[in-house]
Structure formats: structure tokens, C-alpha cells
Scaffold this active site. Sequence first.
Site, short mmCIF file in Angstrom:
data_model
loop_
_atom_site.label_atom_id
_atom_site.label_comp_id
_atom_site.label_asym_id
_atom_site.label_seq_id
_atom_site.Cartn_x
_atom_site.Cartn_y
_atom_site.Cartn_z
CG ASP A 272 -1.77 1.22 1.36
OD1 ASP A 272 -2.52 1.51 0.41
OD2 ASP A 272 -1.72 1.94 2.38
CB SER A 273 0.24 4.81 -0.53
OG SER A 273 -0.86 4.92 0.34
CB CYS B 148 -3.35 0.41 -2.36
SG CYS B 148 -3.41 2.14 -2.84
CD GLU C 89 0.51 6.48 6.13
OE1 GLU C 89 1.62 6.37 6.66
OE2 GLU C 89 -0.09 5.52 5.60
CB CYS D 212 -9.28 4.84 0.80
SG CYS D 212 -7.61 5.18 1.41
CG HIS E 60 -4.72 4.98 4.54
ND1 HIS E 60 -4.23 4.56 3.32
CD2 HIS E 60 -3.63 5.35 5.28
CE1 HIS E 60 -2.91 4.70 3.32
NE2 HIS E 60 -2.52 5.16 4.49
N1 DGL Z 1 -4.79 3.28 0.90
C1 DGL Z 1 -4.91 3.69 -0.43
C2 DGL Z 1 -6.24 3.25 -1.05
O1 DGL Z 1 -6.77 2.23 -0.70
C3 DGL Z 1 -4.59 5.09 -0.86
C4 DGL Z 1 -4.00 6.04 0.07
C5 DGL Z 1 -3.25 7.15 -0.60
O2 DGL Z 1 -3.83 8.14 -1.05
O3 DGL Z 1 -2.04 7.00 -0.65
O4 DGL Z 1 -6.77 3.91 -1.91
#
Ligand code: DGL
Length: 254
Positions: free
Chosen positions: A10-11, A73, A151, A183, A185
Amino acid sequence: MKQRPIGMFDSGVGGLSTLRDVRALLPNEHIIYYADTGNCPYGGRSHEEIVALAERVTHVLLERGVKIIVVACNTATLHAVDYLREHFSIRFVGMEPGIKPAIAQTKTGVVGVMATQATVAGERFQRLIARYAGDVQVVPQACPGLVELIEAGELQSATTREAVKRYVEPLLKAGADTIVLGCTHYPFLRPLIADVAGPNIALLDTGAAVARQTQRLLATDDLLNPQSEPGSIEWLTSGDPADFAKLRQCLEIE
Ligand code: DGL
């Protein structure tokens, strides 16, 4: 080959919500998790940048000998998974906002989708809506800033609550009874989002479905790890490993 790890990326820490689901279903599998924190967030980036980042991380995971890659992600999946499947022979499990299950369960006929800007702006996201929406109104809500707050470990701060309110209220006003957490997150904000949205709003994420798909594909390829001891987890990041470890602790991930 069966003993090899599952690769996940993931990011940043978002994919840890998916890792939790994979771990619950496949506790004996070894996992290598790559947090691309040095390039986080992906959500404000262009299609080309996201593809390039996903390709780079894929090389890192392949060098480590993973047997399958879970793109934990939504943003990376929607922009890069087709490219990855075309250019690498390993299996990829992708992750899309749960629009289909949300459409199946809404009673008001309105579904909200919280996601990153890049996800909402992507062509594949529009195709998902066109394919499944039918009579249901799907209201996308880009949520810039939320990933950065997560984060930073701010799961309950006043700033995060304000941001969540700003993004959830338009969905409630539109009549949504179901909100997709599009997302990886956002499941870490589930208690806060639930509090802001109220008890009558269902919140959906696709972590458990992705874990089941990972299990199915490994079974199909005869790659499930038969060992009975719990698998190990190796943590990799393009950011600061100490910060990543601290954040995992704050998110209560192993
Ligand atoms: N966690 C990521 C997702 O599922 C993206 C987060 C980011 O913007 O880096 O879309």
C-alpha cells in the site's frame, strides 16, 4: 514454493487493515508487507505516477520471492493492476471499492463512496459505477487529507473529526444509508466515521473479500502453506522504519 510469503503493499499503513483480514483467514501464511510511505499519499498523484510506483514495489516484492501479490490499495488497483497483470506473470489480488455489495444492500437507493481523489477521478471507478448502479444513485466523495491524518496516527483528533464530518455530511444529505470505505486507510477511522454518520448508516469495506479471494487463488494454484505454526510477517517501507513501527503499534497491528 508453498512456503514462500504473500506480498502485500500500500502507499502506507492503509493496507494493514487488509493485512488484518488476510492474517485472520490465513494465519499460517508468511507475509511481506511493503509500505510505500516515502511516496504517500498516492491519492493526489497522476495515473502514470501511480503505475510507476506500483511497478517499482512489485519488483521489490518479487526480489523477495513472494508467491502472490495483494495490492492492498484501491488507488493502486484501479490505476495499475491491469498494467501489472500485463507485465508480470505472478498473480495479483486487486482491491476495489465495494460498490457492488453496497448497491445490493441499500434501502434508500443511495450509496456514498469515500475514496481518494485519484480513485474517484479514475476511468475504472466510473466503469464500476456504470456496470453495477442500475437505479441506485452512487455519490462519490473524494477525501483529500484523510490519509495524511491516519499516517500521522490522528485517529480521534478534533481535526480528523472535522474532516470526516466535511466528507460524510454531504453523503447523508444525499440520502445515503450505505457508505463504502473505498480506501484501505479508512477502516482505521471506522469508529469515528460511524460516530459522525450515526447508527443507521452501514459502512462497508472489502478487506475480508480480498482475504477470501487470496485464499481462493492460492488454493487454485496449490500454493497454500500447509504448515501448522503461525506465519511470520516481514515489514518493509520506503519511509522511516522506526516511524512505521510506531504507527503499527498505534494501530494495534502486531
Ligand atoms: N490506501 C490507499 C487506497 O486504498 C490510498 C492512500 C493514498 O492516497 O495513498 O486507496
